[in-house]
Design a protein around this motif. Structure first.
Motif, PDB file in Angstrom:
ATOM      1  N   ALA A  46       0.806  -1.222   0.000  1.00 60.18           N
ATOM      2  CA  ALA A  46       0.000   0.000   0.000  1.00 60.18           C
ATOM      3  C   ALA A  46       0.841   1.275   0.000  1.00 60.18           C
ATOM      4  O   ALA A  46       0.382   2.309  -0.480  1.00 60.18           O
ATOM      5  CB  ALA A  46      -0.941   0.012   1.203  1.00 60.18           C
ATOM      6  N   ILE A  47       2.060   1.221   0.513  1.00 60.86           N
ATOM      7  CA  ILE A  47       2.847   2.465   0.496  1.00 60.86           C
ATOM      8  C   ILE A  47       3.334   2.786  -0.919  1.00 60.86           C
ATOM      9  O   ILE A  47       3.858   3.862  -1.176  1.00 60.86           O
ATOM     10  CB  ILE A  47       4.034   2.456   1.492  1.00 60.86           C
ATOM     11  CG1 ILE A  47       5.002   1.332   1.172  1.00 60.86           C
ATOM     12  CG2 ILE A  47       3.531   2.378   2.927  1.00 60.86           C
ATOM     13  CD1 ILE A  47       6.294   1.411   1.982  1.00 60.86           C
ATOM     14  N   GLY A  48       3.117   1.850  -1.827  1.00 61.05           N
ATOM     15  CA  GLY A  48       3.433   2.153  -3.226  1.00 61.05           C
ATOM     16  C   GLY A  48       2.189   2.283  -4.072  1.00 61.05           C
ATOM     17  O   GLY A  48       2.276   2.256  -5.293  1.00 61.05           O
ATOM     18  N   ALA A  49       1.020   2.359  -3.444  1.00 60.44           N
ATOM     19  CA  ALA A  49      -0.205   2.297  -4.231  1.00 60.44           C
ATOM     20  C   ALA A  49      -1.246   3.323  -3.813  1.00 60.44           C
ATOM     21  O   ALA A  49      -2.420   3.137  -4.063  1.00 60.44           O
ATOM     22  CB  ALA A  49      -0.789   0.899  -4.156  1.00 60.44           C
ATOM     23  N   THR A  50      -0.820   4.405  -3.167  1.00 61.02           N
ATOM     24  CA  THR A  50      -1.796   5.424  -2.774  1.00 61.02           C
ATOM     25  C   THR A  50      -1.233   6.807  -3.083  1.00 61.02           C
ATOM     26  O   THR A  50      -0.088   7.109  -2.746  1.00 61.02           O
ATOM     27  CB  THR A  50      -2.099   5.322  -1.264  1.00 61.02           C
ATOM     28  OG1 THR A  50      -2.539   4.004  -0.989  1.00 61.02           O
ATOM     29  CG2 THR A  50      -3.170   6.300  -0.848  1.00 61.02           C
ATOM     30  N   PHE A  51      -2.046   7.618  -3.717  1.00 58.42           N
ATOM     31  CA  PHE A  51      -1.609   8.986  -4.008  1.00 58.42           C
ATOM     32  C   PHE A  51      -1.576   9.820  -2.730  1.00 58.42           C
ATOM     33  O   PHE A  51      -2.471   9.711  -1.897  1.00 58.42           O
ATOM     34  CB  PHE A  51      -2.585   9.660  -4.966  1.00 58.42           C
ATOM     35  CG  PHE A  51      -2.443   9.224  -6.381  1.00 58.42           C
ATOM     36  CD1 PHE A  51      -1.198   9.170  -6.993  1.00 58.42           C
ATOM     37  CD2 PHE A  51      -3.561   8.876  -7.125  1.00 58.42           C
ATOM     38  CE1 PHE A  51      -1.065   8.788  -8.317  1.00 58.42           C
ATOM     39  CE2 PHE A  51      -3.443   8.494  -8.461  1.00 58.42           C
ATOM     40  CZ  PHE A  51      -2.191   8.457  -9.043  1.00 58.42           C
ATOM     41  N   ILE A  52      -0.571  10.658  -2.614  1.00 59.75           N
ATOM     42  CA  ILE A  52      -0.533  11.614  -1.511  1.00 59.75           C
ATOM     43  C   ILE A  52      -1.171  12.909  -2.017  1.00 59.75           C
ATOM     44  O   ILE A  52      -0.665  13.554  -2.940  1.00 59.75           O
ATOM     45  CB  ILE A  52       0.921  11.868  -1.044  1.00 59.75           C
ATOM     46  CG1 ILE A  52       1.593  10.533  -0.682  1.00 59.75           C
ATOM     47  CG2 ILE A  52       0.934  12.840   0.128  1.00 59.75           C
ATOM     48  CD1 ILE A  52       0.833   9.672   0.307  1.00 59.75           C
ATOM     49  N   LEU A  53      -2.302  13.263  -1.415  1.00 56.27           N
ATOM     50  CA  LEU A  53      -3.051  14.437  -1.855  1.00 56.27           C
ATOM     51  C   LEU A  53      -2.775  15.607  -0.918  1.00 56.27           C
ATOM     52  O   LEU A  53      -2.525  15.401   0.272  1.00 56.27           O
ATOM     53  CB  LEU A  53      -4.553  14.137  -1.840  1.00 56.27           C
ATOM     54  CG  LEU A  53      -5.000  12.922  -2.637  1.00 56.27           C
ATOM     55  CD1 LEU A  53      -6.504  12.732  -2.497  1.00 56.27           C
ATOM     56  CD2 LEU A  53      -4.639  13.069  -4.100  1.00 56.27           C
ATOM     57  N   PRO A  54      -2.806  16.828  -1.442  1.00 55.07           N
ATOM     58  CA  PRO A  54      -2.610  17.994  -0.572  1.00 55.07           C
ATOM     59  C   PRO A  54      -3.818  18.185   0.357  1.00 55.07           C
ATOM     60  O   PRO A  54      -4.934  18.400  -0.120  1.00 55.07           O
ATOM     61  CB  PRO A  54      -2.494  19.165  -1.558  1.00 55.07           C
ATOM     62  CG  PRO A  54      -3.088  18.682  -2.835  1.00 55.07           C
ATOM     63  CD  PRO A  54      -2.952  17.197  -2.856  1.00 55.07           C
ATOM     64  N   GLU A  55      -3.560  18.083   1.656  1.00 51.17           N
ATOM     65  CA  GLU A  55      -4.657  18.186   2.614  1.00 51.17           C
ATOM     66  C   GLU A  55      -5.335  19.557   2.545  1.00 51.17           C
ATOM     67  O   GLU A  55      -6.556  19.654   2.646  1.00 51.17           O
ATOM     68  CB  GLU A  55      -4.136  17.943   4.040  1.00 51.17           C
ATOM     69  CG  GLU A  55      -5.250  17.972   5.070  1.00 51.17           C
ATOM     70  CD  GLU A  55      -4.750  17.733   6.491  1.00 51.17           C
ATOM     71  OE1 GLU A  55      -3.524  17.679   6.700  1.00 51.17           O
ATOM     72  OE2 GLU A  55      -5.600  17.603   7.388  1.00 51.17           O
ATOM     73  N   HIS A  56      -4.517  20.605   2.309  1.00 49.03           N
ATOM     74  CA  HIS A  56      -5.097  21.957   2.339  1.00 49.03           C
ATOM     75  C   HIS A  56      -6.128  22.156   1.228  1.00 49.03           C
ATOM     76  O   HIS A  56      -6.958  23.036   1.319  1.00 49.03           O
ATOM     77  CB  HIS A  56      -3.990  23.025   2.276  1.00 49.03           C
ATOM     78  CG  HIS A  56      -3.165  22.996   1.025  1.00 49.03           C
ATOM     79  ND1 HIS A  56      -2.108  22.128   0.844  1.00 49.03           N
ATOM     80  CD2 HIS A  56      -3.241  23.721  -0.112  1.00 49.03           C
ATOM     81  CE1 HIS A  56      -1.562  22.338  -0.345  1.00 49.03           C
ATOM     82  NE2 HIS A  56      -2.234  23.290  -0.947  1.00 49.03           N
ATOM     83  N   ILE A  57      -6.055  21.353   0.184  1.00 48.05           N
ATOM     84  CA  ILE A  57      -7.051  21.464  -0.890  1.00 48.05           C
ATOM     85  C   ILE A  57      -8.206  20.494  -0.669  1.00 48.05           C
ATOM     86  O   ILE A  57      -9.377  20.858  -0.746  1.00 48.05           O
ATOM     87  CB  ILE A  57      -6.373  21.219  -2.253  1.00 48.05           C
ATOM     88  CG1 ILE A  57      -5.429  22.372  -2.553  1.00 48.05           C
ATOM     89  CG2 ILE A  57      -7.433  21.081  -3.355  1.00 48.05           C
ATOM     90  CD1 ILE A  57      -4.587  22.190  -3.773  1.00 48.05           C
ATOM     91  N   TRP A  58      -7.855  19.257  -0.331  1.00 47.02           N
ATOM     92  CA  TRP A  58      -8.910  18.238  -0.271  1.00 47.02           C
ATOM     93  C   TRP A  58      -9.778  18.329   0.971  1.00 47.02           C
ATOM     94  O   TRP A  58     -10.931  17.919   0.937  1.00 47.02           O
ATOM     95  CB  TRP A  58      -8.296  16.842  -0.427  1.00 47.02           C
ATOM     96  CG  TRP A  58      -7.927  16.656  -1.867  1.00 47.02           C
ATOM     97  CD1 TRP A  58      -6.767  17.040  -2.474  1.00 47.02           C
ATOM     98  CD2 TRP A  58      -8.756  16.133  -2.909  1.00 47.02           C
ATOM     99  NE1 TRP A  58      -6.815  16.779  -3.819  1.00 47.02           N
ATOM    100  CE2 TRP A  58      -8.018  16.223  -4.109  1.00 47.02           C
ATOM    101  CE3 TRP A  58     -10.039  15.614  -2.951  1.00 47.02           C
ATOM    102  CZ2 TRP A  58      -8.528  15.785  -5.330  1.00 47.02           C
ATOM    103  CZ3 TRP A  58     -10.552  15.180  -4.164  1.00 47.02           C
ATOM    104  CH2 TRP A  58      -9.807  15.274  -5.331  1.00 47.02           C
TER     105      TRP A  58
END
Lengths: 336, 576
Positions: free
Chosen positions: B165-177
């Motif tokens: 899973a650490i290679g299979a999830t996008f890191i999204l910007p919290e301040h936007i999402w």
């Protein structure tokens, strides 16, 4: 005029009934195709993962979003309600695009391909058919067999032959799409020319079949008219050939107008094969994709548009005939 | 006077028209890399949470162009390549520590922090997003701004899937999402519908233009990774263009003509492009099998349907299949010899593969052996129509074998399976329904035999493949939807072994467990591989760009500018 009002409402009522029947079929027919559309969406999302509750939760969330957990009659009434609000729902296969959006874009392509092609084919076909009937001789001996030949080739075969010869073999025209993928749509000459380049083959394929069918019909009607008493009488009176021809044309073309109205009404449904063969981005393509992907809202939306076009075209036709031909109106109102 | 005016008006409109028409609308060919084979319908959304089937930016294992993952997987050597994550290590049996690269920032200049990482993973806890990690995870928390700890549930740990899973999830910007969440009242159906035009990620490209025909990405010139990961170099290509083809043929033609630079489409007889046509085309190897094997499309049995419930019948079928014919005719020789094992003899998992056992207990194309099993082991006799009948009067067939219509190489493979089986006296018919129906039949167990790939390459292999092929816990009865173990195979010992594996760290013990599982698999044979396929196909055309990775220059794995193959973007150079 009172009589016509009655005729109008009677017709309107029957068309309204047909419309509701179409809505009903639009809703239930796609649901008879075996398969579970949601499990397809989820299986694409969850492909290659292990058995788990997560999958069940994802599945449920989509089922709820699309309202598929409700009993069919409730889904049906919700669908009717949405249709009257102009909302055709969210596509399954193109989630989260709305069907309105997809078909709204597609219908522009479909109409701008079909409408001119049908009109051009119709005009040329009728002129050629009439010419064949009047001029006879060599003209009739070439146009008639050619028209018959073109008309008897199944349309999809004709389309594929055109595509192969001019697209693949000679390479004069692109083999698919509405415009080149290297261009961005814009009002530039390059783009317009590119669109026309892609437009040509599908356009000509429709024109060809329309010409064939119309020419045959027109030729036969004209020959029939040419043998009527009024033509013989006019000739005896010494009226000029040109004048007689215009009488004949007017009388012969009347049934052809019915044909035109019907082809315009069915053009979106008729677009299906053209669009599939030439990869043209219209409604037919989406209907076909929708069926293959079990996309209920997309199938419902496209068939609804097709049904409405056919109904409206026929309704207008009925009205026009009711106005211009008293016999029809009389007969119809008596029956009803 | 009137006429003059009309002419003037016409001229004026022409001049105005051309001015309007004059704007540049074509992407300069020499500044764009054209890729193909990932998208087959119009782009529908740029929201990675939509999880829909046709979202261009939604596959974190591949399209890390806009949003990035912590790591990306290199199937060639079975190792992780760092992206947003600098490093990872297990602190103890339950806790995995990941360091986030402190130099990373999003397109809007905000830094990528441990908070963003925690936030991105926790979205999967809040909403049913298909983020499976929460089956095993107790918590994700930050230690400092650049350190995150993944802590597993003590009663159900699974280090393989957590590493996956650490290679299979996008890191999204919290301040936007977090704003997107709030605007949509924390309602997942509304969040999923959010279109996310102009996504703000941390990757090297951003969306430039999207239409049902094309997707164009534009380089982010101040991408953080240029400095931090690529020695200050920028990718040479200003644009990445993905034309959306309607069919494989259309795409292959475009590739051959040089309109596409790199593609992951199945292209039959690729070697003819350079051997016969002299085109500047290449793949990973310049000889058979041309591609790197990585996944195994397999034939699955419905193991509860008599007489397919008899392992001998299944084995006879496995012996009857002419595998080299499948490789040659259906796969253009892109598949090396298939082995009787659920462990791939290539890449990171090859270390668990036991060749001696495969030779001793495995099967291969041998029609005589198939006949021997039928006649001696089962006591079947050949009927007048050439099909065997079991002693109890059951005829061997007609069985149907199915896969989606239009998957030409699969369709051809199954035709060979049917022919091979009929040659030894088992009646198999092919059936190719449209994809949704084939999917539905497969998932609900409504089949005799079906074809499917048991999971893609990942750090969790070969465990994941065993899990998907053999594991019965949580798999519902026939009739209900299952996403794995489609034939509903049941074996308690296998279940236990599969449960044990993810907790084991000792390599030797691990190998023993896999060997044991592979032996169970060979005895019961609930499914068997028909071919080996690459993770993604990979073929490049050097007309416009050179510097592609291949077996002679293997600086990145054979993936067309996706996943760990992204590295190629920094090595490409315009062809002179």
């Amino acid at each position: 005029m009172k009589e016509f009002t009655r005729y109008f409402f009677q017709k309107f009522f029957w068309y309204l009934l047909a419309f509701f029947l179409a809505l009903f079929l639009n809703f239930f027919l796609p649901r008879l195709i075996p398969g579970d559309p949601i499990s397809v969406i989820v299986s694409k999302m969850m492909s290659g993962t292990v058995a788990s509750e997560t999958q069940e939760r994802v599945y449920q969330s989509f089922v709820e979003e699309f309202g598929l957990d409700k009993p069919l009659p409730i889904q049906f009434f919700k669908y009717i309600g949405n249709v009257f609000r102009g909302d055709l729902g969210t596509s399954f296969s193109l989630y989260p695009l709305s069907v309105n959006e997809v078909l709204g874009n597609a219908i522009v392509w479909t109409i701008s391909l079909q409408f001119p092609a049908i009109i051009v084919g119709w005009i040329l076909g009728n002129l050629l058919g009439a010419a064949a009937a009047y001029r006879k001789g060599f003209f009739d001996k070439t146009i008639f067999p050619v028209a018959l030949f073109v008309n008897s080739i199944p349309y999809y075969a004709l389309a594929i032959i055109l595509l192969y010869v001019f697209g693949v073999y000679l390479g004069w025209f692109p083999i698919g799409g509405g415009y080149s993928r290297t261009l961005l749509p814009s009002w530039s000459w390059a783009f317009v020319i590119d669109v026309l380049h892609h437009y040509f083959l599908p356009f000509i394929s429709i024109v060809l079949v329309t010409i064939g069918g119309q020419a045959i019909g027109m030729r036969e009607m004209s020959i029939y008219e040419l043998n009527t008493d009024y033509v013989t009488y006019s000739k005896m009176l010494g009226i000029k050939d040109k004048k007689i021809q215009s009488y004949v044309f007017k009388n012969a073309v009347l049934p052809q107008i019915t044909g035109l109205a019907i082809s315009l009404g069915t053009m979106i449904g008729g677009a299906l094969i053209t669009e599939i063969v030439f990869g043209y981005p219209g409604v037919g393509t989406w209907l076909f994709n929708g069926i293959r992907q079990l996309d209920y809202p997309m199938i419902q939306g496209s068939t609804l548009i097709i049904a409405m076009m056919v109904l409206i075209a026929n309704f207008i036709l009925d009205m026009v005939y009711g106005l211009i031909d008293p016999r029809i109106k009389a007969a119809q109102t008596e029956e009803g | 006077m009137k006429k003059v005016f009309v002419v003037f008006l016409l001229l004026a409109s022409l001049v105005m028209g051309s001015a309007l028409f004059a704007q540049v609308t074509q992407i300069p060919r020499e500044e764009a890399v054209y890729v193909a084979g990932f998208q087959w319908g119009p782009p529908t959304t740029d929201n990675p949470l939509a999880g829909g089937p046709m979202t261009f930016v939604s596959d974190p294992r591949q399209h890390i162009w806009i949003y990035e993952t912590l790591f990306t997987w290199d199937a060639l050597n079975g190792k992780y390549v760092p992206i947003l994550g600098e490093s990872y290590r297990w602190l103890d049996d339950l806790r995995l520590e990941v360091k986030v690269n402190p130099k990373a920032y999003f397109h809007d200049g905000e830094p990528v922090t441990a908070d963003d990482v925690v936030y991105s993973y926790k979205l999967g806890q809040k909403y049913p997003l298909g983020l499976q990690i929460w089956e095993w995870l107790k918590d994700v928390y930050k230690v400092d701004n650049h350190t995150v700890i993944f802590e597993m549930k003590p009663d159900n740990p699974n280090r393989l899937m957590v590493e996956d899973a650490i290679g299979a999830t996008f890191i999204l910007p919290e301040h936007i999402w977090s704003k997107v969440e709030a605007e949509n009242n924390y309602d997942l159906t509304k969040i999923r519908q959010f279109r996310n035009e102009n996504p703000v990620g941390s990757g090297p490209y951003k969306v430039f233009y999207e239409s049902p025909e094309t997707i164009i990405l534009e380089r982010v010139d101040n991408y953080w990774g240029n400095e931090a990961l690529h020695g200050g170099k920028k990718p040479a290509a200003k644009y990445i263009v993905h034309p959306i083809f309607k069919s494989n043929d259309e795409g292959s033609l475009a590739f051959e003509n040089g309109e596409v630079d790199v593609s992951q489409q199945f292209t039959p007889r690729i070697w003819e492009m350079w051997e016969k046509k002299g085109l500047p085309v290449g793949t990973w190897y310049d000889e058979i099998p041309y591609y790197v094997p990585s996944s195994m499309p397999s034939l699955w049995f419905n193991v509860n349907k008599y007489p397919l419930s008899l392992p001998e019948v299944r084995k006879a079928i496995a012996y009857s299949v002419n595998y080299s014919r499948i490789s040659e005719l259906a796969m253009s020789n892109y598949s090396p010899k298939v082995q009787a094992s659920l462990i791939l003899p290539y890449g990171g998992e090859a270390k668990y593969f036991d060749e001696n056992l495969v030779k001793q207990y495995g099967w291969e194309y041998n029609p005589k052996e198939a006949v021997r099993i039928l006649e001696e082991d089962l006591g079947a006799t050949k009927g007048r129509d050439g099909i065997y009948v079991l002693p109890d009067g059951t005829r061997l067939g007609p069985f149907t074998v199915e896969c989606p219509y239009g998957w030409t190489d699969w369709n051809a493979s199954l035709q060979i399976v049917a022919q091979s089986a009929r040659a030894v006296g088992i009646d198999i018919q092919t059936s190719f329904p449209d994809a949704p129906i084939a999917y539905d039949n497969r998932q609900t167990g409504n089949f005799d035999m079906t074809m499917w790939t048991p999971s893609q390459p990942s750090p969790a292999q070969p465990w994941l493949r065993f899990q998907i092929a053999l594991y019965s816990k949580g798999v519902p009865e026939v009739g209900q939807i299952a996403y794995s173990n489609f034939g509903r195979y049941r074996n308690e010992w296998a279940d236990q072994l599969i449960d044990m594996n993810p907790k084991v760290t000792n390599e030797k013990e691990l190998k023993n467990l896999y060997t044991e599982l592979d032996q169970i698999y060979r005895e019961d044979i609930p499914m068997f591989p028909l071919m080996y396929r690459p993770q993604t196909f990979y073929e490049y055309n050097e007309t416009y760009w050179t510097g592609w990775a291949n077996a002679k220059n293997p600086y990145a794995p054979p993936m067309p500018l996706v996943g760990a193959g992204m590295e190629m973007l920094w090595h490409l150079e315009p062809a002179k």
